[in-house]
Design a protein around this motif. Structure first.
Motif, short mmCIF file in Angstrom:
data_model
loop_
_atom_site.label_atom_id
_atom_site.label_comp_id
_atom_site.label_asym_id
_atom_site.label_seq_id
_atom_site.Cartn_x
_atom_site.Cartn_y
_atom_site.Cartn_z
N TYR A 228 45.11 36.61 45.36
CA TYR A 228 43.85 37.26 45.00
C TYR A 228 42.73 36.52 45.73
O TYR A 228 42.91 35.40 46.22
N SER A 232 37.65 35.64 43.06
CA SER A 232 38.14 36.51 42.00
C SER A 232 38.97 35.68 41.01
O SER A 232 38.76 34.46 40.89
N SER A 235 44.44 38.81 37.20
CA SER A 235 44.07 39.98 36.40
C SER A 235 44.26 39.73 34.90
O SER A 235 45.01 38.83 34.49
N ASP A 237 45.87 41.35 32.76
CA ASP A 237 47.23 41.57 32.27
C ASP A 237 48.26 40.74 33.04
O ASP A 237 49.45 41.02 32.98
N ASP A 238 47.80 39.71 33.73
CA ASP A 238 48.71 38.86 34.52
C ASP A 238 49.74 38.23 33.62
O ASP A 238 49.44 37.78 32.51
#
Length: 259
Positions: A228, A232, A235, A237-238
């Protein structure tokens, strides 16, 4: 120690081979040698045991402030585990996540066994100095890691408990440690993603508990790619972030550092 991780965090196949366009660089750490580098937030390493039977000793420090570094005790305590695999995060002593294992075909990496020093290696393997044996010299893991750290102004006191990737150590009921030979096979692979700007030092010297009487280290390949953007974050939901409540807090602490 029991684990609270779901079956989704167990051993798994890796994604298909990385497209060439995604690869930033790659290198091989030869058998019995060492390597270090600065690995930026969001960068990931695909780490491959090329021949089977490898051991990759590793230590991790935050680049901007090396006093913050990987902490073995907090990593295991926070995730209720005695080994590392897919879904696990590697914590610093500040409650932040310095790296995480996002994929793993092996299922078990040792955080307990430590690293061998010159005295241990002399007793096990004898002595082979560079002056006589050149690249066939015997290098121990401790001196190798200290040498790499010294390139960044660090010293022996900065060498903390390490991870031994590709190795498996079982813990007995009495607390004894047993090295399990032939754990890793040729092609065994895991992905290690860096959540902070990290100074990483690696050694391919044999595991200190390896009972094999012959000095027979193995090479390891590193393939770097961008997981990534550096500005950033992983995520919401990682897999590693959501594996347990402690990891969610650890990732939040880390994200705030880069906000």
């Amino acid at each position: 120690m029991p684990t609270r991780f779901s079956s989704a965090c167990a051993q798994s196949d890796l994604p298909s081979a990385l497209p060439p366009v995604d690869v930033l660089w790659e290198t091989v750490i030869p058998a019995g040698t060492h390597w270090s580098g600065i690995l930026r937030r969001g960068l990931a390493l695909r780490v491959i045991d090329l021949e089977g039977g490898a051991n990759l000793a590793a230590v991790f420090h935050r680049q901007e402030d090396p006093l913050e570094r990987y902490n073995m005790a907090d990593t295991l305590k926070a995730q209720h585990t005695a080994h590392l695999t897919r879904g696990h995060a590697l914590y610093t002593d500040m409650g932040r996540v310095i790296a995480s294992i996002t994929a793993d075909t092996l299922g078990w990496h040792d955080p307990l066994g430590g690293v061998g020093d010159a005295t241990l290696f002399m007793r096990k393997y004898g002595e082979q100095r560079y002056q006589a044996h050149r690249n066939d010299m015997i290098r121990n893991g401790r001196d190798s890691l200290v040498l790499e750290l010294s390139k960044y102004g660090l010293g022996p006191r900065d060498l903390v408990a390490n991870v031994n990737f590709f190795s498996k150590v079982a813990v007995g009921e009495d607390g004894s440690l047993e090295f399990l030979p032939r754990h890793s096979h040729a092609g065994a692979t895991f992905d290690l993603r860096f959540e902070m700007n990290t100074l990483a030092a690696f050694s391919t010297a044999p595991h200190p508990l390896d009972p094999h009487g012959e000095y027979a280290p193995k090479p390891v390949k590193l393939i770097a790619w961008r997981a990534y953007a550096a500005d950033s974050a992983a995520s919401a939901d990682d897999l590693c972030r959501t594996a347990c409540a402690e990891n969610q807090r650890g990732f939040i602490n880390t994200d705030r550092l880069f906000a």
